[in-house]
Design a protein around this motif. Structure first.
Motif, PDB file in Angstrom:
ATOM      1  N   TRP A 219       9.184  -3.131  17.994  1.00  0.00           N
ATOM      2  CA  TRP A 219       8.640  -3.538  16.701  1.00  0.00           C
ATOM      3  C   TRP A 219       7.945  -4.879  16.743  1.00  0.00           C
ATOM      4  CZ3 TRP A 219       7.613  -1.287  12.124  1.00  0.00           C
ATOM      5  CH2 TRP A 219       8.063   0.030  11.969  1.00  0.00           C
TER       6      TRP A 219
ATOM      7  N   SER B 186       6.104   4.460  13.626  1.00  0.00           N
ATOM      8  CA  SER B 186       5.808   4.154  12.240  1.00  0.00           C
ATOM      9  C   SER B 186       4.461   3.439  12.111  1.00  0.00           C
ATOM     10  CB  SER B 186       6.924   3.276  11.671  1.00  0.00           C
ATOM     11  OG  SER B 186       6.727   3.011  10.318  1.00  0.00           O
TER      12      SER B 186
ATOM     13  N   GLN C 202      -0.006   4.184  10.907  1.00  0.00           N
ATOM     14  CA  GLN C 202      -0.808   3.386   9.968  1.00  0.00           C
ATOM     15  C   GLN C 202      -1.524   2.292  10.753  1.00  0.00           C
ATOM     16  OE1 GLN C 202       0.828   2.310   6.256  1.00  0.00           O
ATOM     17  NE2 GLN C 202       2.237   4.028   6.156  1.00  0.00           N
TER      18      GLN C 202
ATOM     19  N   ARG D 112      -2.942  -4.360  -0.710  1.00  0.00           N
ATOM     20  CA  ARG D 112      -2.165  -3.176  -0.341  1.00  0.00           C
ATOM     21  C   ARG D 112      -1.009  -2.981  -1.332  1.00  0.00           C
ATOM     22  NH1 ARG D 112       2.310  -2.209   2.762  1.00  0.00           N
ATOM     23  NH2 ARG D 112       2.374  -0.193   3.841  1.00  0.00           N
ATOM     24  N   ARG D 113      -0.369  -4.048  -1.677  1.00  0.00           N
ATOM     25  CA  ARG D 113       0.714  -3.998  -2.652  1.00  0.00           C
ATOM     26  C   ARG D 113       0.246  -3.447  -3.995  1.00  0.00           C
ATOM     27  NH1 ARG D 113       5.480  -5.565  -1.566  1.00  0.00           N
ATOM     28  NH2 ARG D 113       5.630  -6.974   0.205  1.00  0.00           N
TER      29      ARG D 113
ATOM     30  N   GLU E 177       3.300   3.603  -3.637  1.00  0.00           N
ATOM     31  CA  GLU E 177       4.669   3.505  -3.150  1.00  0.00           C
ATOM     32  C   GLU E 177       5.044   2.057  -2.848  1.00  0.00           C
ATOM     33  OE1 GLU E 177       2.198   4.235  -1.236  1.00  0.00           O
ATOM     34  OE2 GLU E 177       2.596   3.960   0.910  1.00  0.00           O
ATOM     35  N   VAL E 178       4.051   1.206  -2.599  1.00  0.00           N
ATOM     36  CA  VAL E 178       4.340  -0.210  -2.352  1.00  0.00           C
ATOM     37  C   VAL E 178       4.408  -0.948  -3.684  1.00  0.00           C
ATOM     38  CG1 VAL E 178       3.745  -2.208  -0.953  1.00  0.00           C
ATOM     39  CG2 VAL E 178       2.974   0.041  -0.246  1.00  0.00           C
TER      40      VAL E 178
ATOM     41  N   ILE F 122       7.736  -0.725  -5.732  1.00  0.00           N
ATOM     42  CA  ILE F 122       8.917  -1.487  -5.314  1.00  0.00           C
ATOM     43  C   ILE F 122       8.631  -2.990  -5.227  1.00  0.00           C
ATOM     44  CG2 ILE F 122      10.174   0.348  -4.096  1.00  0.00           C
ATOM     45  CD1 ILE F 122       8.844  -0.446  -1.547  1.00  0.00           C
TER      46      ILE F 122
ATOM     47  N   ARG G 191      17.496  -4.726  13.396  1.00  0.00           N
ATOM     48  CA  ARG G 191      16.827  -3.787  14.300  1.00  0.00           C
ATOM     49  C   ARG G 191      17.726  -3.445  15.485  1.00  0.00           C
ATOM     50  NH1 ARG G 191      13.842   0.322  15.048  1.00  0.00           N
ATOM     51  NH2 ARG G 191      13.014   0.579  12.962  1.00  0.00           N
TER      52      ARG G 191
ATOM     53  N   HIS H 131       9.866  -4.731   0.997  1.00  0.00           N
ATOM     54  CA  HIS H 131       9.123  -3.935   0.021  1.00  0.00           C
ATOM     55  C   HIS H 131       7.744  -3.592   0.566  1.00  0.00           C
ATOM     56  CE1 HIS H 131      11.878  -6.279  -2.912  1.00  0.00           C
ATOM     57  NE2 HIS H 131      12.460  -5.167  -2.510  1.00  0.00           N
ATOM     58  N   CYS H 132       7.736  -3.176   1.816  1.00  0.00           N
ATOM     59  CA  CYS H 132       6.458  -2.884   2.471  1.00  0.00           C
ATOM     60  C   CYS H 132       6.071  -1.415   2.332  1.00  0.00           C
ATOM     61  CB  CYS H 132       6.527  -3.248   3.946  1.00  0.00           C
ATOM     62  SG  CYS H 132       7.674  -2.222   4.886  1.00  0.00           S
ATOM     63  N   GLY H 133       7.040  -0.567   1.988  1.00  0.00           N
ATOM     64  CA  GLY H 133       6.721   0.833   1.759  1.00  0.00           C
ATOM     65  C   GLY H 133       6.484   1.661   3.009  1.00  0.00           C
ATOM     66  N   LEU H 134       6.741   1.093   4.177  1.00  0.00           N
ATOM     67  CA  LEU H 134       6.490   1.864   5.408  1.00  0.00           C
ATOM     68  C   LEU H 134       7.437   3.055   5.557  1.00  0.00           C
ATOM     69  CD1 LEU H 134       5.708  -0.959   7.998  1.00  0.00           C
ATOM     70  CD2 LEU H 134       4.192   0.889   7.303  1.00  0.00           C
TER      71      LEU H 134
ATOM     72  N   ALA I 119       8.203   5.158   3.193  1.00  0.00           N
ATOM     73  CA  ALA I 119       7.902   6.243   2.264  1.00  0.00           C
ATOM     74  C   ALA I 119       7.505   7.544   2.962  1.00  0.00           C
ATOM     75  CB  ALA I 119       6.814   5.803   1.285  1.00  0.00           C
ATOM     76  N   GLU I 120       6.520   7.434   3.848  1.00  0.00           N
ATOM     77  CA  GLU I 120       5.969   8.632   4.483  1.00  0.00           C
ATOM     78  C   GLU I 120       6.954   9.352   5.393  1.00  0.00           C
ATOM     79  OE1 GLU I 120       2.282   9.333   4.944  1.00  0.00           O
ATOM     80  OE2 GLU I 120       1.809   8.008   3.264  1.00  0.00           O
TER      81      GLU I 120
ATOM     82  N   SER J 146      10.402   7.351  -2.610  1.00  0.00           N
ATOM     83  CA  SER J 146      10.426   6.613  -1.340  1.00  0.00           C
ATOM     84  C   SER J 146      11.837   6.086  -1.123  1.00  0.00           C
ATOM     85  CB  SER J 146       9.420   5.463  -1.366  1.00  0.00           C
ATOM     86  OG  SER J 146      10.011   4.288  -1.844  1.00  0.00           O
TER      87      SER J 146
ATOM     88  N   ALA K 140      12.995   3.310  -0.033  1.00  0.00           N
ATOM     89  CA  ALA K 140      13.252   1.952  -0.531  1.00  0.00           C
ATOM     90  C   ALA K 140      13.505   1.961  -2.039  1.00  0.00           C
ATOM     91  CB  ALA K 140      12.081   1.042  -0.202  1.00  0.00           C
TER      92      ALA K 140
ATOM     93  N   PHE L 245      11.648   4.502  10.754  1.00  0.00           N
ATOM     94  CA  PHE L 245      10.293   4.110  10.379  1.00  0.00           C
ATOM     95  C   PHE L 245      10.234   2.784   9.643  1.00  0.00           C
ATOM     96  CE2 PHE L 245       7.748   7.792  11.598  1.00  0.00           C
ATOM     97  CZ  PHE L 245       8.751   8.689  11.927  1.00  0.00           C
ATOM     98  N   CYS L 246      11.385   2.177   9.408  1.00  0.00           N
ATOM     99  CA  CYS L 246      11.444   0.890   8.713  1.00  0.00           C
ATOM    100  C   CYS L 246      11.413  -0.231   9.745  1.00  0.00           C
ATOM    101  CB  CYS L 246      12.731   0.814   7.899  1.00  0.00           C
ATOM    102  SG  CYS L 246      13.162  -0.856   7.395  1.00  0.00           S
ATOM    103  N   PRO L 247      10.571  -1.248   9.529  1.00  0.00           N
ATOM    104  CA  PRO L 247      10.473  -2.334  10.511  1.00  0.00           C
ATOM    105  C   PRO L 247      11.833  -2.972  10.809  1.00  0.00           C
ATOM    106  CG  PRO L 247       8.893  -2.665   8.726  1.00  0.00           C
ATOM    107  CD  PRO L 247       9.687  -1.458   8.375  1.00  0.00           C
TER     108      PRO L 247
END
Ligand code: HEM
Ligand code: SF4
Ligand code: SF4
Lengths: 226, 456
Positions: free
Chosen positions: A58, A66, A70, A131-132, A137-138, A141, A204, B56-59, B61-62, B77, B79, B121-123
């Protein structure tokens, strides 16, 4: 203005650095202590290999499945973090200050490179901000704090480069704003979601151990969580 | 219906360790103290970090099939689901009312199967499923939980297994199956409580209750492999629906019975039927409910897939007749708790290739598979959740369609039911089979096990 500048770059800076490093260290130490009792599962199955691979994957822009899905986010996210971290540390103006206080300094960035990196940080903030707002979906939240933190992150970079080129206001004022915003940011980091700068390594590592090492025995495979 | 909930409350009340207020009928006031206890017990370093650093990055969701199946509804999602449930609980320090619990119930049981795909998939690798699990525990402590799970819990408390199969019914089913299949495989038996064996075999109660042939098929395979095995009279239920109810105290009961039976019978290993959540419970979670040091089961737990892989792929102890292999296009469901959370995806593929001439993988697959939509307790949660199960299963249905497969292998009872339902709903034209069923169809029966006709 001079007195304020003096104060911010003197006593206030010391206090800031103590809170920043102290805050991060105490927080990590507290959580590590707590984990001994309540997160035994981490220690039961701990493996350096699984923990480190989960972290390392990561730290690279395309190290994780992930981020590979993107690509735009991956590259902005990576460059943003890289420049965010490297610019203040290797900026020559900062190193002149270290030199003055500590008698030593780090290798420094050529001015133009530092400028570009600063713009990358600012561009990254703009990207993340937009992006937010545009990705449902961003956006759903996102809290007010998320937006404010992004702006606060941008502030020291914006004021720094404005001061250097003396755009948008007097140098002295920009400098004061630069130091002030940087100090506020550093103080907030340990106590906000930006604490991820240190907690990332632990969370992580945990998921790498739990879904990887914990399963990876008796002929089973561990899931690569990246 | 409320009858059921009432008796459930009494059954729990009878246990001295349980807070009597814990499982009352829905109208009861909320026991905030109890909620706070649960929150405190789970408020370790991981929980604090997760709650704090979610960017709260939304990564994530998918990664979630609920989100994908509902046209990317942002409310699905991972989160967001955690934010409005467990996040909210900690923020409010447990001070929530019954209406809040009912709403949370909708999210934590109706919109998450605890498949753990999102964590990959979450950082930060935030363990969404574990966090959702805390909300399940909180709701469960206030008697707010799907009726199917409440019933299963009550059955466990009363009978030791989730479908309240009596000991008599269990042993009779074993004897009946042994008799039945001895007509096909000479000398076949299903030993009960035999000591000092290699494997103590545990099943899903729906086998004795509805699908006894599943047990018979396993007996055939074990017999042909000349295995040393037994089933226990007690502790034969490997499944654990209390786990999905979020009730650690009740979840400990079947696991304790099972481990104890294996120890008493001096079995080398516990062998599990083709069931996903049973494996998660027995091999991974169980030791923690029982507080076992090191977090490992006292007796190693082996999934049927592992055993079949050893027999067929590794050791050749069971031989497959090439002429009887499945020739229709076949695909494989990766049950979350066998693949991602069980580490057996490669073995399943080796097996599938050994049994089918035209094996086609789904995409995504292996540890990255999507949940079928029937996990996390969804199948036993019953009719009220069925419509949702069919909707969220759309992703799986599309995956299957894309392979063009006619045979669908599923080494999990819950996936099995869900896939059959999806088959009808989406007209997939597939036939769902377990590994056992395929193996018994295409294995070579050695001479000595062939029942001679004139002997009859
Ligand atoms: C090591 C030093 C790090 C620093 C100083 C740092 C700092 C920051 C800052 C200032 C932001 C923007 C604040 C915001 O989004 O509101 C941010 C965002 C973020 N960081 Fe870091 N970070 C670090 C490391 C990491 C690492 C290792 C990861 C994990 C791969 C990570 C993941 C994220 C994520 C997911 C976001 C959110 C982006 C968004 O807004 O959508 N960070 N970080
Ligand atoms: S655990 Fe699975 S179902 Fe639950 S939020 Fe994550 S991906 Fe979705
Ligand atoms: S991917 Fe992780 S950090 Fe990002 S929103 Fe989802 S849970 Fe939070």
């Amino acid at each position: 203005m001079d007195a304020l500048h003096e104060f911010l770059s003197g006593p206030a800076l010391y206090v800031t650095l103590v809170i920043f490093f102290g805050g991060l260290i105490i927080r990590a130490a507290f959580l590590l202590g707590l984990s001994r009792g309540k997160d035994q599962v981490f220690y039961d199955h701990f493996s350096w290999s699984w923990a480190l691979r989960s972290v390392l994957a990561w730290l690279l822009p395309w190290g994780s499945r992930s981020l590979r899905t993107q690509p735009l986010m991956a590259i902005v996210f990576f460059l943003f973090h890289l420049c965010l971290l490297a610019t203040p540390i290797f900026l020559s103006a900062h190193n002149i200050l270290w030199e003055g206080w500590a008698g030593w300094s780090l290798p420094t960035l050529p001015g133009i490179v530092a400028d570009v990196m600063t713009l990358v940080v600012l561009g990254g903030v703009v990207f993340l901000f937009i992006r937010r707002l545009v990705r449902p979906e961003v956006r759903l939240i996102s809290t007010l704090g998320d937006y404010l933190l992004l702006l606060l992150t941008a502030a020291p970079f914006a004021t720094g480069i404005l001061a250097q080129y003396q755009i948008g206001g007097p140098y002295d004022l920009m400098m004061v704003l630069h130091i002030l915003s940087a100090e506020v940011l550093l103080i907030i980091i340990p106590f906000s979601k930006l604490g991820h700068l240190i907690l990332f390594f632990f969370t992580r590592a945990f998921i790498g151990v739990d879904m990887g090492a914990r399963r990876n025995c008796q002929g089973r495979l561990g899931a690569k969580v990246w | 219906m409320s009858e059921q909930a009432q008796t459930g409350a009494e059954a729990t009340e009878a246990k001295p360790t349980e807070d009597p207020k814990a499982v009352e009928a829905p109208a009861a006031p909320v026991d905030t103290k109890k909620i706070q206890q649960i929150l405190a017990a789970n408020n370790g370093a991981r929980m604090r970090s997760w709650l704090n650093i979610c960017a709260h990055c939304g990564l994530c969701a998918e990664s979630c099939f609920f989100y994908l199946a509902h046209d990317k509804d942002p409310k699905l999602s991972p989160a967001y689901k955690v934010k409005v449930t467990t996040g909210e609980l900690y923020k409010r320090k447990g001070k929530v009312d019954r209406a809040w619990l009912e709403e949370a119930h909708e999210v934590i049981w109706g919109q998450c199967t605890m498949c753990r795909r999102c964590s990959m998939f979450c950082p930060f690798g935030i363990d969404i499923a574990t966090m959702i699990g805390v909300s399940r525990a909180v709701c469960n402590s206030q008697g707010v939980l799907p009726e199917g799970l409440a019933r299963a819990k009550q059955n466990i408390i009363e009978s030791g297994n989730q479908m309240a199969v009596s000991e008599e019914d269990w042993t009779e089913t074993c004897d009946w199956m042994a008799e039945e299949y001895a007509e096909e495989i000479a000398g076949l038996e299903i030993p009960i409580d035999k000591k000092g064996v290699k494997y103590m075999y545990t099943v899903n109660p729906r086998e004795p209750a509805f699908y006894p042939q599943d047990l018979g098929q396993m007996a055939q395979i074990l017999h042909v492999a000349e295995e040393s095995w037994t089933v226990p009279r007690q502790g034969w239920d490997g499944t654990n629906l209390a786990m999905f109810a979020g009730d650690a105290a009740v979840a400990a009961i079947p696991v304790r019975n099972m481990y104890q039976a294996a120890i008493d019978l001096e079995a080398e290993q516990i062998l599990m039927t083709e069931c996903g959540h049973a494996y998660r419970s027995g091999a991974f979670e169980g030791p923690y409910w029982l507080g076992l040091p090191g977090g490992r089961p006292p007796v190693p737990v082996k999934h049927a897939v592992q055993l079949f892989w050893e027999y067929i792929v590794r050791d050749g102890r069971i031989k497959i007749d090439p002429a009887k292999m499945i020739t229709e296009p076949a695909t494989l469901q990766d049950p979350c708790n066998v693949s991602r959370n069980g580490g057996l995806w490669q073995m399943m593929r080796d097996l599938a290739r050994a049994l089918c001439t035209d094996f086609r993988d789904m995409d995504p697959n292996c540890e990255y598979n999507h949940c079928c939509g029937g996990g996390g307790g969804f199948i036993p949660m019953g009719a009220e959740f069925k419509a949702r199960r069919m909707q969220s299963g759309r992703i799986k249905a599309e995956q299957i369609k894309a392979t063009g497969a006619k045979i669908m292998i599923s080494p999990c009872h819950n996936c099995f039911d869900q896939l059959n339902d999806l088959n009808k709903e989406y007209e997939l034209g597939i036939k769902v089979l377990s590994f056992k069923e395929i193996i018994t169809e295409c294995m070579i029966i050695p001479e000595k096990f062939i029942v001679s006709d004139n002997g009859d």
